[in-house]
Scaffold this motif. Structure first.
Motif, PDB file in Angstrom:
ATOM      1  N   GLY A 195       0.786  -1.234   0.000  1.00  0.00           N
ATOM      2  CA  GLY A 195       0.000   0.000   0.000  1.00  0.00           C
ATOM      3  C   GLY A 195       0.815   1.278   0.000  1.00  0.00           C
ATOM      4  N   ALA A 196       0.479   2.164   0.938  1.00  0.00           N
ATOM      5  CA  ALA A 196       1.082   3.485   0.973  1.00  0.00           C
ATOM      6  C   ALA A 196       2.601   3.409   1.173  1.00  0.00           C
ATOM      7  CB  ALA A 196       0.451   4.321   2.086  1.00  0.00           C
ATOM      8  N   GLN A 197       3.035   2.446   1.977  1.00  0.00           N
ATOM      9  CA  GLN A 197       4.479   2.321   2.203  1.00  0.00           C
ATOM     10  C   GLN A 197       5.186   1.902   0.923  1.00  0.00           C
ATOM     11  OE1 GLN A 197       4.286  -0.481   5.475  1.00  0.00           O
ATOM     12  NE2 GLN A 197       4.300   1.176   6.994  1.00  0.00           N
ATOM     13  N   ASP A 198       4.561   0.983   0.206  1.00  0.00           N
ATOM     14  CA  ASP A 198       5.129   0.556  -1.065  1.00  0.00           C
ATOM     15  C   ASP A 198       5.223   1.745  -2.028  1.00  0.00           C
ATOM     16  OD1 ASP A 198       6.133  -1.440  -2.812  1.00  0.00           O
ATOM     17  OD2 ASP A 198       4.202  -1.545  -3.826  1.00  0.00           O
ATOM     18  N   ALA A 199       4.199   2.580  -2.012  1.00  0.00           N
ATOM     19  CA  ALA A 199       4.181   3.745  -2.907  1.00  0.00           C
ATOM     20  C   ALA A 199       5.360   4.667  -2.623  1.00  0.00           C
ATOM     21  CB  ALA A 199       2.862   4.498  -2.760  1.00  0.00           C
ATOM     22  N   VAL A 200       5.621   4.905  -1.351  1.00  0.00           N
ATOM     23  CA  VAL A 200       6.721   5.820  -1.002  1.00  0.00           C
ATOM     24  C   VAL A 200       8.066   5.210  -1.413  1.00  0.00           C
ATOM     25  CG1 VAL A 200       7.899   7.022   0.879  1.00  0.00           C
ATOM     26  CG2 VAL A 200       5.404   6.914   0.840  1.00  0.00           C
TER      27      VAL A 200
END
Ligand code: HEM
Ligand code: HEM
Lengths: 479, 211
Positions: A195-200
């Motif tokens: 999710g968001a961590q992967d995106a960053v």
């Protein structure tokens, strides 16, 4: 024979890498042109899964960045590191391994993308077996490059090598961290991040792949070929020192500008925005250094196609690195994000900067490598104008498309109702897409001309033997 | 020793140069990635978010394989027009089972984050097999092969779910044991539609705003 092999520059491998780079340029740009056509006539994939837009697009980006871009970077790095170190390549065998292993990785990787092995992380689409292969070749590249520097005969490490060095080190770091995944079969793995961590993590990678590969590595070309070609030393040594470290330091922070208003913490976005604007300074410092270096050699510009390409590429570099920070401002990004404006920005950098400077270095190196004049200066000049026209047309079309898309999508009336249907906005893009297709064909046509011109120049020739010149004692390495 | 003479040292020593680049380039990444990777709220699912079922997971992997994400975003920004067009803006907690994330960077087609429930299964089937049969001016590719291939042959579902469980997705032994049977008789397109119909539906606006 073996004696001379050891004391002459290893140029055969450079020449081979140039040949591969040219082939990749033609293949990947043909894919780009085909994609451009598919966005106008969606049925030209003829129901063939491997021609499908979603599979062909990663082939275009990977083919051009890793096939064309990295082969060109390896070629110019090998060429310049020997000449700035006054020594032949450290471990020529390993250099040959890099050359062929890389081509094989990109070729099989490209086919795997068509087969649908796709992690979907942009510029890291290749699945885990290829990630490992890339890491192995990259480490060999590092050994050859830094090994050559470590055995150099001249004390200072020349500036261009800092940039190539940063390319090698930082890309290794990014590649390994971003691709950490748990394989579940040969062609499938799941990212360690979600999710968001992967995106960053992904955009920390994605932005800096642009930063250290498409920008940093190619700046290495500027620092070697521009002074060499203009016959002037680099304008300001101090400026290049400051610009280099500021570049290495600040690029890494800017990734979150790909995630403005997305579901990631706001402080990360703000930091990314501020650092993107800061990035303008080191980017333009190099631009100024480059332009000042040629500023006393303008007359060469009229006659020398290679120098023309290099100088023009600096102009587009300046454009892309000015536009980038602007697009990183949140209120601008609201409009540009998700639109063809991004595509325009990408190709102003990709065509105007990366492709043009590479063409310049090829026109410079090939005649020198084979000891024969360029087959046709006239063709090279025609290529120059085709490249310029193609690039301008491409980015103008995409700016117009992107800005109107962005504004029309966001437009609401006084009651807060949407003013336009998505499908109507989509349909209104056709003229711009047609223009982009023409632009692509012109640019590709120029590239094919170059391929012919370089082929005729190289035909039947072997690299000439060049021995490293003696080093003035004041600069020599104490041994 | 002034700055320039310090730099002389670096540029005359290969090891120092490598070390310098590594340290200077690592700083920004560390400052951003370490806090984000340790921020628990980014790993906290919204109340209705659950791991993908065997069928949905297969559909999602097909979505990846076909590269739908190069034309479709799954990220609704908190802007009036966007919420109006696509629905409630995206929350980080909705994506905790997304490996990798699927937010995209280009909208050649519309955002799909809240596509679930917008159309019937039949609409999707028609549309995927031939978009122009439904939307005359569409520039989306057709995916005829999805209607022919067996879903059970699109990867080893048991290995996939086991892998995801190792990464922390709470699948039970029963779910994993039943996975292959769940795919029995389905075509690829059925699983893709199941995935599309799930998208964005695990967000319950009332519940979230009451918190
Ligand atoms: C100071 C320098 C630069 C800055 C601050 C910058 C900033 C940006 C921004 C804000 C975006 C849009 C992100 C989004 O809304 O999705 C972007 C996209 C992009 N830029 Fe740059 N840019 C710079 C230079 C360059 C250069 C020189 C290139 C060379 C080719 C380049 C290649 C790209 C690519 C490939 C993307 C698309 C990424 C994707 O969405 O897949 N940029 N850049
Ligand atoms: C003949 C020249 C070229 C043509 C016609 C072309 C065409 C295209 C097309 C149609 C797309 C997809 C846009 C979309 O999805 O809407 C694309 C994407 C892309 N191209 Fe090219 N291209 C060309 C050359 C290049 C070169 C030389 C580079 C790099 C050095 C490059 C890098 C990229 C990248 C990075 C993307 C992805 C952008 C993103 O995700 O934001 N292209 N290109």
């Amino acid at each position: 024979m073996t004696m001379t092999e050891n004391t002459i520059y290893q140029d055969r491998v450079t020449l081979r890498l140039i040949q591969f780079a040219v082939v990749w340029a033609v293949v990947a740009m043909t894919a780009g042109v085909y994609l451009a056509a598919e966005l106008i006539w969606p049925t030209i994939d003829f129901g063939q899964f491997w021609l499908s837009f979603g599979r062909l697009r990663p082939l275009h980006t990977n083919g051009i960045v890793f096939g064309f871009g990295v082969s060109a970077l390896m070629a110019t790095a090998f060429y310049s590191v020997q000449r700035t170190s006054h020594v032949t390549l450290f471990s020529p065998r390993l250099a040959w391994f890099c050359c062929y292993a890389w081509q094989l990785t990109v070729l099989l990787g490209g086919l795997s993308l068509l087969a649908g092995w796709n992690t979907t992380k942009e510029y890291a689409e290749l699945e885990w077996p290829f990630d490992i292969a890339i890491a192995v070749v990259w480490i060999c590249f590092a050994v050859v490059f830094f090994g050559t520097i470590a055995t150099r005969k001249i004390r200072p490490i020349y500036i261009s090598n800092w940039f190539y060095g940063a390319l090698i080190i930082v890309i290794a770091m990014l590649h390994i961290v971003n691709n950490l995944a748990l394989p579940v079969s040969l062609n499938k793995s799941y990212s360690l991040y979600a999710g968001a961590q992967d995106a960053v993590v992904q955009w920390w990678y994605g932005h800096n792949a642009v930063g250290f590969l498409l920008t940093g590595g190619f700046l290495g070309m500027v620092y070697y070929f521009l002074p060499k070609h203009a016959g002037r030393p680099i304008w300001s040594y101090r400026l290049s020192v400051v610009a280099f470290w500021a570049f290495v330091y600040s690029y890494i922070w800017a990734g979150p500008h790909h995630l403005h208003y997305n579901s990631i913490p706001e402080w990360v976005q703000s930091l990314g925005m501020v650092m993107s604007i800061v990035l303008l300074a080191p980017s333009w410092a190099t631009l100024i250094n480059g332009v000042m270096t040629v500023s006393t050699a303008w007359e060469k510009l009229r006659t020398d196609p290679a120098l023309k390409f290099i100088v023009l590429s600096l102009a587009f570099y300046g454009l892309a690195t000015f536009e980038g920070p602007m697009m990183a401002i949140r209120s601008v990004n609201v409009v540009s994000h998700f639109t063809d404006w991004t595509i325009g920005h990408v190709h102003s950098g990709a065509l105007g900067w990366n492709a043009m400077i590479t063409y310049g270095t090829f026109y410079f190196m090939v005649p020198r490598l084979v000891g024969r004049e360029l087959y046709s200066t006239r063709l090279a000049n025609i290529h120059f104008w085709m490249a310029l026209a193609g690039t301008m047309l491409y980015i103008i079309a995409m700016w117009a498309a992107g800005v109107s898309q962005g504004l029309l999508w966001l437009s609401v009336d006084q009651l807060g109702e949407l003013s336009f249907d998505f499908k109507d906005i989509m349909s209104s893009m056709t003229p711009y897409y047609l223009l982009r297709l023409v632009a692509g064909l012109v640019f590709l046509g120029g590239t094919v001309l170059m391929a012919y011109n370089l082929f005729m120049t190289m035909k039947g020739r072997e690299p000439v033997a060049v021995t490293p010149p003696p080093v003035a004692p004041a600069f020599g390495v104490a041994s | 020793m002034n700055g320039l003479s310090l730099h002389r040292k670096i540029e005359e020593n290969t090891g120092l140069l490598i070390f310098g680049i590594l340290v200077v380039s690592a700083i920004g990444g560390l400052v951003q990635l370490v806090p984000v990777l340790n921020q628990d709220s980014l790993e906290e699912p919204t109340s209705n978010t659950r791991p993908y079922s065997a069928v949905e997971l297969t559909g999602r992997d097909i979505y990846m394989r076909e590269g739908c994400s190069v034309c479709h975003s799954q990220q609704i920004r908190p802007l009036i027009a966007e919420v109006e067009r696509y629905g409630p803006y995206s929350r980080a907690g909705e994506f905790v089972y997304d490996r990798p994330f699927m937010w995209g960077s280009k909208r050649t087609g519309p955002d799909l984050h809240r596509i679930g429930g917008k159309y019937s299964d039949d609409w999707h089937r028609l549309h995927l097999l031939d978009p122009r049969a439904v939307v005359a001016e569409s520039i989306m590719p057709a995916y005829p092969w999805l209607g022919e291939r067996e879903a059970s042959e699109a990867g080893n579902i048991t290995a996939k779910m086991r892998g995801l469980r190792r990464l922390g997705h709470p699948y039970t032994d029963e779910e994993i044991a039943a996975a292959e049977a769940d795919l029995e008789g389905l075509k690829e397109i059925d699983t893709l539609i199941a995935y599309l119909q799930l998208l964005g539906t695990n967000f319950n606006e009332e519940e979230e705003t009451n918190e």
